[in-house]
Design a protein around this motif. Structure first.
Motif, mmCIF file in Angstrom:
data_model
loop_
_atom_site.group_PDB
_atom_site.id
_atom_site.type_symbol
_atom_site.label_atom_id
_atom_site.label_comp_id
_atom_site.label_asym_id
_atom_site.label_seq_id
_atom_site.Cartn_x
_atom_site.Cartn_y
_atom_site.Cartn_z
ATOM 1 N N THR A 279 0.819 -1.216 0.000
ATOM 2 C CA THR A 279 0.000 0.000 0.000
ATOM 3 C C THR A 279 0.854 1.268 0.000
ATOM 4 O O THR A 279 0.370 2.338 -0.345
ATOM 5 N N HIS A 280 2.128 1.140 0.426
ATOM 6 C CA HIS A 280 2.998 2.317 0.439
ATOM 7 C C HIS A 280 4.222 2.058 -0.430
ATOM 8 O O HIS A 280 4.873 1.033 -0.310
ATOM 9 N N GLY A 305 -0.829 3.622 7.709
ATOM 10 C CA GLY A 305 -0.711 4.782 6.833
ATOM 11 C C GLY A 305 -1.322 6.054 7.376
ATOM 12 O O GLY A 305 -1.405 7.056 6.675
ATOM 13 N N ILE A 319 4.215 4.270 7.902
ATOM 14 C CA ILE A 319 4.023 4.028 6.460
ATOM 15 C C ILE A 319 3.694 2.553 6.230
ATOM 16 O O ILE A 319 4.232 1.672 6.876
ATOM 17 N N GLY A 320 2.765 2.324 5.329
ATOM 18 C CA GLY A 320 2.340 0.960 5.029
ATOM 19 C C GLY A 320 1.479 0.399 6.145
ATOM 20 O O GLY A 320 1.106 1.098 7.098
#
Ligand SMILES: *Cc1c(COP(=O)(O)O)cnc(C)c1O
Length: 395
Positions: A279-280, A305, A319-320
């Motif tokens: 996703t990131h 996120g 992140i992610g």
């Protein structure tokens, strides 16, 4: 620091409980209302034993929990104050209730009758506080409409005659005391009116009731009524708001900080994917720190996120996806971070603060659920005057 696994841990500050308790006492300023500290669910995740012993030492004389195991645990830990179970207890536990001198909430007339039957069979006597449902729609004899107050009072009169139980109290619970809309304020007022109307009818028929209580934290702060003999203080004791949108009449001191440590730091090129689901993707050369805490510790996956953590007083974005045991944060803008650097997920660093309420907002829930959800894998490190006095490890 004391000896415990320095992977991820919660710091519990007893002096902040004292601040919140004293502020609540000072705010209501009325000795007609005693404070009952609500320590259910392991004291909202803060460690029932340390919190209740500390509060009893600070003069608290009444505790409320959710079930018989929690209540007996308090007694085994040496709590001598009154204990009220707010939730359901099967009638076969009647002996424990009387042996440990625990007050049981009664959820209906039917339940009171059954409990009284069980008590008589065991030659026991059990104190109950009967729930009155003035509009929560959960438990109790129903008095949510003006014309139901009389039937509720009649039911209570029958319960008061039962052998084996002592009707020690009546209580009700608000559903929207934490809301400031006109409509909800009127609803809370209706609940209060109906409750004390029922109380008056009961007492008018010559039945004496020691405790009549309707206040939770939000009730105590925004709808205080001196006819309530107890304020069942929960969330405010822990330094969190009943609702995030509320402006509190005094400053709260959140009692729990959640900390972890940097496991490793890597510099990754532009175009690298981070965590499950890809996703990131890094949009530049990025320094990434991996932190060994995840949703199995109670750091919600819904924060993927979205959340930020504090390192060296600076904010680092998560992140992610949040994994079961690890998260990744972008530390490109933060200097002096390496293996062993402290990470604050809930708490303050150099004037920057992240509260459980902030985190709750990001994942669409309330602070209550965040602190209650901090799992047993997280050691509770108990501080008093900034010194560690106990480390509680549950597993
Ligand atoms: C949990 C609970 C409370 C405490 O509510 P707070 O909002 O945390 O103050 C009070 N009364 C009852 C019946 C409860 O179940």
């Amino acid at each position: 620091m004391a000896d415990f696994l320095k992977r991820a841990w919660a710091e519990i500050h007893l002096d902040r409980f004292e601040q919140n308790l004293n502020n609540a006492r000072r705010f209501i300023q009325n000795d007609k209302t005693d404070i009952a500290c609500v320590v259910k669910a392991n004291a909202y995740g803060h460690d029932e034993k340390n919190i209740s012993l500390f509060l009893e030492e600070r003069g608290v004389k009444f505790f409320a929990v959710s079930n018989i195991h929690e209540a007996v645990q308090l007694r085994k830990n040496g709590i001598t104050s009154e204990i009220l179970i707010l939730g359901y207890t099967p009638c076969e536990y009647v002996n424990e209730l009387s042996k440990y001198d625990i007050i049981q909430a009664a959820v209906s007339e039917e339940y009171a009758v059954k409990l009284a039957d069980s008590a008589r069979k065991d030659d026991a006597k059990v104190k109950i506080h009967l729930a009155v449902d003035t509009g929560m729609g959960r438990i109790g004899v129903v008095a949510a409409r003006d014309n139901e107050c009389k039937t509720a009072a009649e039911s209570i009169a029958r319960i008061s005659c039962l052998e084996g139980i002592i009707l020690d109290g009546l209580f009700t619970h608000y559903s929207v005391a934490d809301s400031c809309t006109e409509d909800n304020i009127a609803y809370t007022n209706m609940q209060t009116d109906n409750f004390f109307k029922v109380c008056a009818l009961v007492e008018g028929s010559g039945i004496n009731i020691r405790h009549k209580h309707c206040l939770n934290s939000a009730g105590g702060l925004f709808h205080y009524d001196e006819r309530s003999t107890l304020l069942r203080l929960g969330i405010v004791l822990y330094g969190l708001k009943p609702d995030r949108a509320l402006k509190m009449p005094f400053e709260l001191a959140p009692a729990m900080d959640l900390k972890s440590i940097v496991a490793c730091v890597r510099t990754l090129d532009k175009g690298r994917y981070i965590s499950y689901g890809r996703t990131h993707c890094t949009d530049k050369r990025t320094r990434v720190a991996t932190v060994p805490i995840g949703y199995a510790d109670g750091y919600p996956r819904a924060l993927s996120g979205k959340a930020r953590v504090l390192i060296n007083g600076e904010e680092a974005p998560v992140i992610g996806r949040v994994c079961m045991d690890q998260i990744m944060v972008d530390i490109s803008e933060i200097s002096n971070v390496g293996e062993g650097s402290i990470v604050t997920l809930i708490g303050s660093e150099y004037g920057r603060t992240i509260t459980a309420d902030d985190i709750a907002e990001m994942c669409g829930t309330i602070g209550y659920e965040i602190v209650c959800g901090i799992s047993k894998r997280i050691p509770r490190v108990i501080y008093r005057d900034n010194k560690i006095i106990d480390v509680v490890e549950y597993s």
